[in-house]
Design a protein around this motif. Structure first.
Motif, PDB file in Angstrom:
ATOM      1  N   GLY A  64       0.843  -1.188   0.000  1.00  0.00           N
ATOM      2  CA  GLY A  64       0.000   0.000   0.000  1.00  0.00           C
ATOM      3  C   GLY A  64       0.873   1.231   0.000  1.00  0.00           C
ATOM      4  N   SER A  65       0.731   2.086   1.021  1.00  0.00           N
ATOM      5  CA  SER A  65       1.538   3.308   1.102  1.00  0.00           C
ATOM      6  C   SER A  65       2.850   3.091   1.854  1.00  0.00           C
ATOM      7  CB  SER A  65       0.729   4.417   1.781  1.00  0.00           C
ATOM      8  OG  SER A  65       0.409   4.031   3.106  1.00  0.00           O
ATOM      9  N   GLU A  66       3.096   1.863   2.313  1.00  0.00           N
ATOM     10  CA  GLU A  66       4.314   1.535   3.048  1.00  0.00           C
ATOM     11  C   GLU A  66       5.254   0.695   2.179  1.00  0.00           C
ATOM     12  OE1 GLU A  66       3.102   0.584   7.492  1.00  0.00           O
ATOM     13  OE2 GLU A  66       2.162  -0.842   6.123  1.00  0.00           O
ATOM     14  N   THR A  67       6.478   0.552   2.652  1.00  0.00           N
ATOM     15  CA  THR A  67       7.389  -0.427   2.062  1.00  0.00           C
ATOM     16  C   THR A  67       7.720  -1.455   3.147  1.00  0.00           C
ATOM     17  OG1 THR A  67       9.443   0.687   2.680  1.00  0.00           O
ATOM     18  CG2 THR A  67       8.442   1.308   0.538  1.00  0.00           C
ATOM     19  N   SER A  68       8.230  -2.588   2.727  1.00  0.00           N
ATOM     20  CA  SER A  68       8.561  -3.642   3.681  1.00  0.00           C
ATOM     21  C   SER A  68       9.973  -3.500   4.247  1.00  0.00           C
ATOM     22  CB  SER A  68       8.417  -5.017   3.014  1.00  0.00           C
ATOM     23  OG  SER A  68       9.332  -5.139   1.943  1.00  0.00           O
ATOM     24  N   PHE A  69      10.653  -2.411   3.987  1.00  0.00           N
ATOM     25  CA  PHE A  69      12.038  -2.271   4.435  1.00  0.00           C
ATOM     26  C   PHE A  69      12.205  -2.261   5.954  1.00  0.00           C
ATOM     27  CE2 PHE A  69      12.099  -0.182   0.134  1.00  0.00           C
ATOM     28  CZ  PHE A  69      12.419  -1.367  -0.517  1.00  0.00           C
ATOM     29  N   PRO A  70      11.257  -1.707   6.740  1.00  0.00           N
ATOM     30  CA  PRO A  70      11.400  -1.859   8.198  1.00  0.00           C
ATOM     31  C   PRO A  70      11.344  -3.330   8.628  1.00  0.00           C
ATOM     32  CG  PRO A  70       9.863  -0.087   7.694  1.00  0.00           C
ATOM     33  CD  PRO A  70      10.146  -0.790   6.402  1.00  0.00           C
ATOM     34  N   ILE A  71      10.554  -4.133   7.932  1.00  0.00           N
ATOM     35  CA  ILE A  71      10.488  -5.566   8.224  1.00  0.00           C
ATOM     36  C   ILE A  71      11.818  -6.210   7.844  1.00  0.00           C
ATOM     37  CG2 ILE A  71       9.232  -7.722   7.797  1.00  0.00           C
ATOM     38  CD1 ILE A  71       6.949  -5.800   6.654  1.00  0.00           C
ATOM     39  N   ALA A  72      12.327  -5.866   6.670  1.00  0.00           N
ATOM     40  CA  ALA A  72      13.614  -6.397   6.217  1.00  0.00           C
ATOM     41  C   ALA A  72      14.719  -6.056   7.215  1.00  0.00           C
ATOM     42  CB  ALA A  72      13.948  -5.844   4.834  1.00  0.00           C
ATOM     43  N   ASP A  73      14.717  -4.830   7.698  1.00  0.00           N
ATOM     44  CA  ASP A  73      15.732  -4.416   8.675  1.00  0.00           C
ATOM     45  C   ASP A  73      15.645  -5.252   9.947  1.00  0.00           C
ATOM     46  OD1 ASP A  73      16.575  -2.447   6.900  1.00  0.00           O
ATOM     47  OD2 ASP A  73      15.428  -0.855   7.898  1.00  0.00           O
TER      48      ASP A  73
END
Length: 122
Positions: A64-73
């Motif tokens: 949506g309006s987010e990316t999954s990069f905080p999850i990846a981190d």
């Protein structure tokens, strides 16, 4: 797919915001003998799902309006391997550019191969 695909018996976190894509990923991964964590469709729910201690994760880049990069981190911090399942590979930051990536839609073989490769990097 057989249960000798390299992910049988493992917990796989599926982060995907498109219902039909998530359903397909769940089907493919389940048929390979893995247990599904999720699917979840946002950063908040994915971070909460990490309490179930997945062995590997599949992350859609754009949620949506987010990316999954905080999850990846956070996965990286915890030492949990992951792949990006995306149509937006150009968005992946340099910090995660070496992660296995497969472009949706992908075949069963490519998906399971990418997850297995994340678990057993060459």
């Amino acid at each position: 797919m057989t249960k000798q695909d390299g992910i049988s018996g493992l917990r796989v976190l599926v982060v995907e915001d498109d219902y039909w894509v998530a359903a397909t990923l769940v089907e493919i991964i389940s048929e390979a003998g893995a247990e599904i964590v999720g699917p979840v469709d946002c950063v908040r729910d994915a971070l909460a799902a990490l309490d179930s201690s997945p062995h590997v994760a599949s992350l859609d880049v754009q949620l949506g309006s987010e990316t999954s990069f905080p999850i990846a981190d956070e996965l990286d911090r915890r030492g949990v391997p992951f792949i990006f399942a995306t149509g937006a590979a150009s968005m992946i930051p340099a910090a995660h550019a070496s992660r296995p990536t497969f472009h949706k839609p992908a075949s069963r073989e490519l998906l399971i191969g990418a997850l297995s490769g994340a678990l057993n990097p060459a």
